[in-house]
Design a protein around this motif. Structure first.
Motif, short mmCIF file in Angstrom:
data_model
loop_
_atom_site.label_atom_id
_atom_site.label_comp_id
_atom_site.label_asym_id
_atom_site.label_seq_id
_atom_site.Cartn_x
_atom_site.Cartn_y
_atom_site.Cartn_z
N ILE A 77 48.44 47.11 48.57
CA ILE A 77 49.73 47.02 47.87
C ILE A 77 50.85 47.74 48.64
O ILE A 77 51.90 47.15 48.91
CB ILE A 77 49.58 47.53 46.41
N ALA A 129 42.54 41.90 43.72
CA ALA A 129 42.51 40.78 44.68
C ALA A 129 42.33 41.27 46.13
O ALA A 129 42.38 40.47 47.06
CB ALA A 129 43.79 39.97 44.56
N CYS A 158 46.95 40.70 37.41
CA CYS A 158 46.09 41.37 36.41
C CYS A 158 46.73 42.64 35.84
O CYS A 158 46.44 43.03 34.72
CB CYS A 158 44.73 41.70 37.02
N GLY A 159 47.57 43.30 36.63
CA GLY A 159 48.32 44.47 36.14
C GLY A 159 47.58 45.80 36.19
O GLY A 159 48.16 46.82 35.81
S1 SF4 Z 1 48.46 42.77 39.62
FE1 SF4 Z 1 48.11 44.48 41.05
S2 SF4 Z 1 45.85 44.83 41.07
FE2 SF4 Z 1 46.24 42.80 40.13
S3 SF4 Z 1 46.05 41.38 41.83
FE3 SF4 Z 1 48.25 41.87 41.66
S4 SF4 Z 1 48.57 43.59 43.03
FE4 SF4 Z 1 46.36 43.42 42.75
#
Ligand code: SF4
Ligand code: SF4
Length: 335
Positions: A273, A269, A309-310
């Motif tokens: 992070i 996204a 999404c992980g």
């Molecule tokens: S799970 Fe992780 S990669 Fe996926 S949108 Fe959220 S922070 Fe971003």
């Protein structure tokens, strides 16, 4: 006060330095009182950054008439020659001085390092400023172990600043290498961004490592100065009792703590992070609520954009439950 030589710079720095982030929450006059006390105690290393909003300006006001008592270090996120030259001049003006002892490239990513060192990159401006006598030495500040490894091979790097504390020991081998290669090592985040409550124990841990040249906890109150000096003055090996307490801190914090290595990038996204977790830490643990909210609100993508999404969790070497942490950060930081 214990003094060490800051690697290739040859500067003689006090083992305890002053981290200039928290003065954003006081004022220029309060900063002056801190500087007076630091000078009395023999603390001579001051760290700030172009990015710490009013920090350089407060220090410029506070150091009027005392500039010669301190070694001044600042840093810029500029990556091009033009932007870095501009930032150096702004820093000089803010700090009310004609000379900055150490100017650092602030937290570059892998692509940034290429840009900084390429023709037209920020390094050209730093070298020109050094030749012109505007700055004395050049360093780099980092959060990634891989870049730390690369940085100590770069001929222009005289100092490295990297997080090192009870729960962030991922740079330990490279810190030792800094000492072997005569590169000054500046320990940032000794309290893990405020996550470690026992400041004396946290500083004892850092000071007991002989490869650390200077440690720069953020300070905004005079009483912190005395406590920190006592903790840093003891460079003896850790006692069994201290080792036990350190183990307890690790058990408490160790598993769910972002080290800001950025191995989780890129986020699907587009969220930065580690920046989200950093702002949450500043909000929750560092008592910089307004500043953290302000910085957070300027981010293009925030925790609210996480789609769960992980993929980041698969990349995180510390197995952090990033999705859960994103939800919590969103709760804390949403307006
Ligand atoms: S799970 Fe992780 S990669 Fe996926 S949108 Fe959220 S922070 Fe971003
Ligand atoms: S979430 Fe994990 S991979 Fe991402 S910066 Fe933090 S510690 Fe590193």
């Amino acid at each position: 006060m214990d003094y060490r030589i800051l690697g290739k710079t040859g500067l003689k720095v006090s083992r305890l330095g002053f981290g200039g982030i928290p003065i954003q929450k006081i004022d220029a006059e309060g900063t002056r009182q801190l500087m007076v006390r630091l000078a009395e105690e023999g603390v001579n290393y001051i760290d700030t950054a172009r990015g710490y909003t009013v920090s350089e300006e407060y220090l410029g006001f506070a150091l009027e008439g005392m500039r010669d008592k301190f070694i001044l270090a600042t840093k810029s996120m500029a990556r091009t020659k033009e932007a870095m030259a501009k930032d150096i001049d702004i820093s000089l003006r803010n700090l009310r001085t004609d000379y900055i002892d150490l100017y650092q490239v602030h937290n570059p990513g892998p692509k940034d390092v290429e840009q900084v060192t390429a023709p037209g990159g920020a390094l050209e401006a730093l070298l020109e400023a050094k030749a012109a006598g505007k700055i004395g030495h050049i360093g780099i500040t980092l959060h990634s172990v891989e870049l730390f490894r690369q940085a100590i091979e770069l001929p222009w790097v005289e100092t490295v600043m990297f997080p090192y504390n009870i729960v962030e020991t991922q740079g330990e081998e490279l810190i030792k290498k800094c000492a072997e290669n005569n590169i000054g090592f500046i320990c940032m985040k000794p309290l893990a961004g405020g996550a470690i409550d026992d400041a004396s124990l946290a500083l004892r841990f850092v000071a007991s490592n002989p490869s650390v040249t200077v440690v720069i906890p953020g300070m905004a109150e005079e009483k912190e100065i005395g406590q920190n000096i006592i903790a840093v003055s003891d460079a003896s090996p850790l006692t069994p009792d201290e080792e036990k307490k350190i183990g307890e801190v690790r058990d408490f914090l160790g598993t769910n703590f972002c080290r800001r290595c950025n191995y989780c990038a890129p986020c699907t996204a587009g969220i930065s992070i580690p920046a989200v977790f950093l702002m949450e830490g500043y909000y929750s643990r560092y008592d910089l609520k307004e500043w953290a909210l302000n910085r957070y609100s300027q981010m293009d993508k925030t925790a609210a954009d996480c789609i769960g999404c992980g993929v980041c969790e698969e990349r995180c070497p510390y197995d952090l439950p990033i999705r859960e942490m994103m939800k919590k950060a969103n709760e804390v930081l949403k307006r």
